[in-house]
Motif scaffolding. Structure first.
Motif, PDB file in Angstrom:
ATOM      1  N   VAL A 128       4.008  14.439   2.116  1.00 37.50           N
ATOM      2  CA  VAL A 128       4.989  14.333   3.203  1.00 37.50           C
ATOM      3  C   VAL A 128       5.085  15.662   3.939  1.00 37.50           C
ATOM      4  O   VAL A 128       5.292  16.717   3.330  1.00 37.50           O
ATOM      5  N   VAL A 129       4.933  15.603   5.276  1.00 38.98           N
ATOM      6  CA  VAL A 129       5.084  16.767   6.139  1.00 38.98           C
ATOM      7  C   VAL A 129       6.330  16.561   6.989  1.00 38.98           C
ATOM      8  O   VAL A 129       6.406  15.605   7.760  1.00 38.98           O
ATOM      9  N   LEU A 130       7.307  17.436   6.832  1.00 36.89           N
ATOM     10  CA  LEU A 130       8.522  17.386   7.645  1.00 36.89           C
ATOM     11  C   LEU A 130       8.375  18.390   8.780  1.00 36.89           C
ATOM     12  O   LEU A 130       8.201  19.585   8.537  1.00 36.89           O
TER      13      LEU A 130
ATOM     14  N   ASN B  93       3.989  17.847  -3.192  1.00 37.45           N
ATOM     15  CA  ASN B  93       3.339  17.339  -1.982  1.00 37.45           C
ATOM     16  C   ASN B  93       4.264  17.323  -0.764  1.00 37.45           C
ATOM     17  O   ASN B  93       3.978  16.631   0.215  1.00 37.45           O
ATOM     18  N   LEU B  94       5.355  18.066  -0.823  1.00 34.58           N
ATOM     19  CA  LEU B  94       6.263  18.158   0.309  1.00 34.58           C
ATOM     20  C   LEU B  94       6.004  19.449   1.073  1.00 34.58           C
ATOM     21  O   LEU B  94       6.078  20.546   0.523  1.00 34.58           O
ATOM     22  N   LEU B  95       5.691  19.324   2.349  1.00 31.55           N
ATOM     23  CA  LEU B  95       5.434  20.475   3.203  1.00 31.55           C
ATOM     24  C   LEU B  95       6.432  20.481   4.359  1.00 31.55           C
ATOM     25  O   LEU B  95       6.840  19.421   4.849  1.00 31.55           O
TER      26      LEU B  95
ATOM     27  N   LYS C 212       0.832  -1.202   0.000  1.00 32.46           N
ATOM     28  CA  LYS C 212       0.000   0.000   0.000  1.00 32.46           C
ATOM     29  C   LYS C 212       0.861   1.245   0.000  1.00 32.46           C
ATOM     30  O   LYS C 212       2.059   1.204   0.289  1.00 32.46           O
ATOM     31  N   SER C 213       0.216   2.376  -0.322  1.00 34.37           N
ATOM     32  CA  SER C 213       0.846   3.685  -0.163  1.00 34.37           C
ATOM     33  C   SER C 213       0.035   4.473   0.848  1.00 34.37           C
ATOM     34  O   SER C 213      -1.193   4.351   0.908  1.00 34.37           O
ATOM     35  N   TRP C 214       0.716   5.280   1.642  1.00 33.53           N
ATOM     36  CA  TRP C 214       0.013   6.094   2.626  1.00 33.53           C
ATOM     37  C   TRP C 214      -0.410   7.416   2.003  1.00 33.53           C
ATOM     38  O   TRP C 214       0.216   7.928   1.075  1.00 33.53           O
ATOM     39  N   LYS C 215      -1.499   7.965   2.535  1.00 33.44           N
ATOM     40  CA  LYS C 215      -2.015   9.234   2.013  1.00 33.44           C
ATOM     41  C   LYS C 215      -1.136  10.403   2.454  1.00 33.44           C
ATOM     42  O   LYS C 215      -0.785  11.278   1.664  1.00 33.44           O
ATOM     43  N   LYS C 216      -0.813  10.433   3.747  1.00 35.66           N
ATOM     44  CA  LYS C 216      -0.005  11.529   4.283  1.00 35.66           C
ATOM     45  C   LYS C 216       0.910  11.005   5.377  1.00 35.66           C
ATOM     46  O   LYS C 216       0.466  10.304   6.283  1.00 35.66           O
ATOM     47  N   ALA C 217       2.181  11.359   5.280  1.00 36.37           N
ATOM     48  CA  ALA C 217       3.171  10.974   6.288  1.00 36.37           C
ATOM     49  C   ALA C 217       3.695  12.214   6.993  1.00 36.37           C
ATOM     50  O   ALA C 217       4.046  13.202   6.340  1.00 36.37           O
ATOM     51  N   VAL C 218       3.738  12.172   8.316  1.00 36.18           N
ATOM     52  CA  VAL C 218       4.353  13.223   9.119  1.00 36.18           C
ATOM     53  C   VAL C 218       5.660  12.671   9.667  1.00 36.18           C
ATOM     54  O   VAL C 218       5.665  11.634  10.337  1.00 36.18           O
ATOM     55  N   ILE C 219       6.767  13.333   9.360  1.00 38.91           N
ATOM     56  CA  ILE C 219       8.086  12.883   9.803  1.00 38.91           C
ATOM     57  C   ILE C 219       8.684  13.936  10.726  1.00 38.91           C
ATOM     58  O   ILE C 219       8.871  15.094  10.330  1.00 38.91           O
ATOM     59  N   PHE C 220       8.963  13.543  11.961  1.00 38.61           N
ATOM     60  CA  PHE C 220       9.649  14.422  12.897  1.00 38.61           C
ATOM     61  C   PHE C 220      11.151  14.298  12.642  1.00 38.61           C
ATOM     62  O   PHE C 220      11.745  13.251  12.901  1.00 38.61           O
ATOM     63  N   VAL C 221      11.747  15.352  12.114  1.00 34.69           N
ATOM     64  CA  VAL C 221      13.160  15.294  11.764  1.00 34.69           C
ATOM     65  C   VAL C 221      13.996  15.543  13.007  1.00 34.69           C
ATOM     66  O   VAL C 221      13.522  16.052  14.021  1.00 34.69           O
ATOM     67  N   ASP C 222      15.290  15.198  12.903  1.00 38.47           N
ATOM     68  CA  ASP C 222      16.159  15.252  14.082  1.00 38.47           C
ATOM     69  C   ASP C 222      17.369  16.133  13.796  1.00 38.47           C
ATOM     70  O   ASP C 222      17.285  17.343  13.821  1.00 38.47           O
ATOM     71  N   ASN C 223      18.498  15.526  13.486  1.00 33.28           N
ATOM     72  CA  ASN C 223      19.757  16.258  13.406  1.00 33.28           C
ATOM     73  C   ASN C 223      19.991  16.916  12.046  1.00 33.28           C
ATOM     74  O   ASN C 223      19.426  16.508  11.032  1.00 33.28           O
TER      75      ASN C 223
END
Length: 349
Positions: free
Chosen positions: A244-246, A286-288, A210-221
């Motif tokens: 994708v939400v960074l 679609n990159l936020l 499957k593909s996801w509709k929206k991913a939220v990624i908490f970035v680090d370093n």
């Protein structure tokens, strides 16, 4: 997306969050422990933060944006050291009992009180520049892996390899100071599987079907972590049609990438073609990028920016990255230092 409002809980947490969520998973104390005596876990973590003081002081002394940096660095060292002593003597002092969130917050508070805003700014800029030079080469290596499952595994390994660039861990800070860190070498030298928590095959199974509709990624370093680890992974999600939400920190903390820094980094990997933005051939519409509202190097999902909460309401994939960088965490998990953790929980609607 900037943030300027009061913080709110992350909307996908199970409610009531007071009884279902805690940002610190290590049990620092139990109900039976004396409130006036530091527990063994609290003492161990106070010592972890005490060991970081020398590295922080050194970076502070080199901060040429601050006048009298050496004297102010000494003030920070003395002030934070005294707070740690107080907490060990009386765990209810300074807003205690202590946990990782409080110890981080007090350290950042001490730095800002003596005049330091971003003592790792120079090293972040240097590592971002080095990593951006390698970006296309690293992405090409991933793209040349035709098997989708294997490519995902390589991307995940890249995330872990990049995440090693963490100057908040005293031992890693010493290694970086002495030898520097090589992303490609780190990819090759990750600890072998199975990792201490290893849901890679489960995640891979979901990824392949499957593909996801929206991913939220908490970035680090900053540096290799965001540029060579997270951005290639985010690009692959974009390729698969996922928005994708960074989410990046509001204020500087250790060598974590901030919102404003991330905006600049992403602008450097994008290219315009026929009026549209691409990241090495992948449509980036679609990159936020969003300000998480955080000013700490640890994640507390009970306090995020309203902007992040709004964008996360309909997310069906949330990614938090990290690995085992402290002996105390390795012992708690029953794993090895620099072990990898991939925990995947699929929520069934």
């Amino acid at each position: 997306m900037e943030s300027s409002s009061a913080m709110v809980p992350f909307p996908l947490l199970t409610t009531p969050i007071e009884s279902t969520y805690r940002p610190c998973t290590i049990p620092y104390r139990f109900a039976s422990d004396s409130p006036r005596k530091a527990t063994p876990a609290e003492v161990a973590w106070i010592d972890v933060f005490r060991k970081s003081i020398a590295s922080f002081r050194k970076h502070a002394e080199l901060d040429d944006s601050v006048s009298d940096a050496q004297a102010r660095a000494a003030q920070f060292s003395e002030r934070y050291g005294k707070i740690l002593d107080d907490l060990q003597e009386d765990p209810e002092s300074h807003g205690g009992p202590p946990d990782c969130v409080l110890l981080c917050r007090l350290r950042e508070q001490c730095l800002r009180e003596v005049g330091f805003k971003d003592i790792f700014k120079k090293v972040k800029e240097e590592e971002n520049a080095k990593s951006l030079i390698l970006f296309e080469q690293v992405v090409t290596l991933f793209d040349n892996t035709e098997d989708g499952g294997k490519r995902l595994e390589n991307l995940i390994r890249g995330v872990f390899a990049g995440n090693i660039f963490d100057l908040g861990a005293a031992q890693l800070a010493e290694v970086f100071e002495r030898d520097g860190l090589s992303f490609l070498a780190s990819c090759e030298n990750l600890l072998p599987r199975p990792w201490v928590i290893d849901d890679l095959e489960t995640f891979k199974s979901s990824w392949m079907r499957k593909s996801w509709k929206k991913a939220v990624i908490f970035v680090d370093n900053s540096g290799a972590d965001i540029v060579l680890g997270i951005l290639p992974f985010a690009r692959e999600l974009l390729r698969r049609g996922t928005q994708v939400v960074l989410a990046a920190n509001d204020l500087p903390s250790i060598n974590d990438v901030t919102y404003s820094e991330l905006v600049e980094i992403v602008s450097k990997v994008k290219e315009m073609k026929d009026g549209r933005e691409y990241i090495l051939g992948v449509d980036a519409k679609n990159l936020l990028i969003v300000n998480s509202g955080s000013d700490l190097p640890v994640i507390d999902l009970s306090y995020v920016s309203p902007e992040l909460a709004y964008l996360s309401n309909d997310a069906d994939l949330v990614v938090l990255e990290g690995m085992v960088k402290h002996p105390e965490v390795a012992e708690f998990l029953g794993g090895r230092l620099y072990d990898c953790v991939i925990k995947y929980t699929e929520v069934i609607p």
